[in-house]
Structure formats: C-alpha cells, structure tokens
Design a protein around this motif. Structure first.
Motif, short mmCIF file in Angstrom:
data_model
loop_
_atom_site.label_atom_id
_atom_site.label_comp_id
_atom_site.label_asym_id
_atom_site.label_seq_id
_atom_site.Cartn_x
_atom_site.Cartn_y
_atom_site.Cartn_z
N ALA A 91 -55.05 16.47 72.87
CA ALA A 91 -54.26 17.48 73.28
C ALA A 91 -54.47 18.91 72.48
N LEU A 92 -53.73 18.59 71.28
CA LEU A 92 -53.64 19.44 70.15
C LEU A 92 -55.02 20.27 69.94
N LYS A 93 -55.77 19.51 69.84
CA LYS A 93 -57.37 20.24 69.51
C LYS A 93 -57.83 21.12 70.63
N LYS A 94 -57.44 20.63 72.16
CA LYS A 94 -57.71 21.32 73.12
C LYS A 94 -56.99 22.78 73.06
N ILE A 95 -55.72 22.79 72.77
CA ILE A 95 -55.07 23.77 72.57
C ILE A 95 -55.41 24.68 71.45
N ALA A 96 -56.01 24.08 70.41
CA ALA A 96 -56.44 24.89 69.19
C ALA A 96 -57.66 25.70 69.61
N LEU A 97 -58.54 24.85 70.52
CA LEU A 97 -59.80 25.52 70.87
C LEU A 97 -59.49 26.79 71.78
N ASN A 98 -58.36 26.68 72.72
CA ASN A 98 -58.06 27.69 73.25
C ASN A 98 -57.66 28.78 72.74
N LEU A 99 -56.94 28.80 71.62
CA LEU A 99 -56.25 29.63 70.77
C LEU A 99 -57.43 30.29 70.11
N LEU A 100 -58.37 29.44 69.56
CA LEU A 100 -59.70 29.82 68.90
C LEU A 100 -60.32 31.04 69.75
N SER A 101 -60.60 30.51 70.99
CA SER A 101 -61.44 31.41 71.97
C SER A 101 -60.69 32.60 72.10
N MET A 102 -59.39 32.69 72.10
CA MET A 102 -58.63 33.87 72.33
C MET A 102 -58.86 34.80 71.28
N GLY A 103 -59.15 34.53 70.05
CA GLY A 103 -59.59 35.24 68.79
C GLY A 103 -58.28 36.03 68.35
N VAL A 104 -57.08 35.77 68.50
CA VAL A 104 -55.79 36.48 68.25
C VAL A 104 -55.53 36.05 66.97
N LEU A 105 -55.30 34.69 66.72
CA LEU A 105 -54.58 34.06 65.87
C LEU A 105 -55.52 33.79 64.56
N THR A 106 -55.02 33.48 63.44
CA THR A 106 -55.93 32.98 62.24
C THR A 106 -56.03 31.53 62.45
N VAL A 107 -57.06 31.05 61.48
CA VAL A 107 -56.90 29.51 61.51
C VAL A 107 -55.86 28.79 61.03
N GLU A 108 -55.24 29.47 59.93
CA GLU A 108 -53.89 29.08 59.41
C GLU A 108 -52.79 29.06 60.44
N GLN A 109 -52.60 29.99 61.29
CA GLN A 109 -51.71 30.24 62.42
C GLN A 109 -51.85 29.15 63.60
N ILE A 110 -53.26 28.78 63.79
CA ILE A 110 -53.37 27.74 65.00
C ILE A 110 -53.03 26.66 64.24
N ALA A 111 -53.25 26.22 63.03
CA ALA A 111 -52.98 24.88 62.54
C ALA A 111 -51.43 24.89 62.44
N ARG A 112 -50.70 25.76 62.04
CA ARG A 112 -49.28 25.67 62.01
C ARG A 112 -48.65 25.48 63.48
N ALA A 113 -49.43 26.24 64.57
CA ALA A 113 -48.80 26.08 65.77
C ALA A 113 -48.99 24.50 66.61
N THR A 114 -50.16 23.97 65.95
CA THR A 114 -50.53 22.78 66.62
C THR A 114 -50.44 21.65 65.89
N ASP A 115 -50.02 22.09 64.63
CA ASP A 115 -49.68 20.68 63.79
C ASP A 115 -50.93 20.02 63.32
N LEU A 116 -52.15 20.61 63.34
CA LEU A 116 -53.36 20.27 62.72
C LEU A 116 -53.48 20.62 61.42
N THR A 117 -54.49 20.27 60.66
CA THR A 117 -54.65 20.70 59.32
C THR A 117 -55.61 22.02 59.53
N VAL A 118 -55.67 22.62 58.63
CA VAL A 118 -56.61 23.76 58.71
C VAL A 118 -58.01 23.40 58.63
N ALA A 119 -58.19 22.24 58.06
CA ALA A 119 -59.70 21.58 57.98
C ALA A 119 -60.05 21.23 59.54
N GLU A 120 -59.07 20.75 60.19
CA GLU A 120 -59.43 20.14 61.58
C GLU A 120 -59.49 21.34 62.43
#
Length: 121
Positions: free
Chosen positions: A78-107
């Motif tokens: 579910a967190l990866k799906k949220i991260a994908l949605n955030l990536l597709s919006m193109g508003v946040l940086t990878v680091e911000q998405i990682a922080r928001a989803t508790d995923l690592t920057v690498a993930e």
C-alpha cells in the motif's frame, strides 16, 4: 451428572465398578487405573500431553508470525502504491515521498525506475 460422580469417586474402586453403567466411564476408569498403576506409563502420558501442548503452542506462534508478516507485506504494498501516486503527481522530491511513506529513498527510486528494479509493486 454421571461424569461428576466419576470425578468425585474415581478412587473408590468398588463404587465405580458396581454403580456405574456408562461404558465410556468404565473406559475412562480403566485408563485411569492403568496410568495410576505404573509410574513409567504415567510419566510417558504426561510427557506426551506436554508435547501435544507444546506443538499447539508452536503452531499458534507460527500462525501469528505468518499473519504479522502478511500484514507487513500488505502495508508495504500500500505504501508503494501511495509513493507511485505521489511520483506521478511530480510535486514532491524522492526524499519527501520517502519520508511521507516510511519507505527508503532507494525503494522510492526503484519505483521511479521500475525497469531497473528487481521487485515489483
């Protein structure tokens, strides 16, 4: 009611053999006599009972661990799906998405470039 009588009078041999007509109680009484008569048999029965309880406990612990792993896997998906949605919006940086989803920057970066990732969502 007969079983209560059995438990209250199981040591009274004559009473059990003459007053009880239930065949199941006679079988239980015979088993009790055999277990009580032989110390080694009694110990073996206790060891078997303990082993059965230990097996039930181990199976229950394994089931709980499996459920926990399944929940974590579902949550990660579910967190990866949220991260994908955030990536597709193109508003946040990878680091911000990682922080928001508790995923690592690498993930998150792997999600950004799925052709380079070993693991899919």
């Amino acid at each position: 009611m007969t079983w209560l009588y059995f438990f209250n009078h199981e040591k009274e041999e004559n009473t059990m053999e003459t007053h009880c007509t239930n065949p199941m109680i006679h079988r239980a009484y015979d088993a009790l006599k055999k277990l009580s008569a032989d110390e080694e048999t009694r110990q073996l029965a206790e060891m078997r009972e303990k082993a059965l309880k230990d097996e039930v406990s181990a199976l229950d612990a394994a089931r709980r661990e499996g459920e926990k792993r399944g929940e974590k896997k579902s949550e990660k998906k579910a967190l990866k799906k949220i991260a994908l949605n955030l990536l597709s919006m193109g508003v946040l940086t990878v680091e911000q998405i990682a922080r928001a989803t508790d995923l690592t920057v690498a993930e998150v970066e792997c999600l950004q470039h799925p052709d380079q990732a070993d693991e899919s969502v």
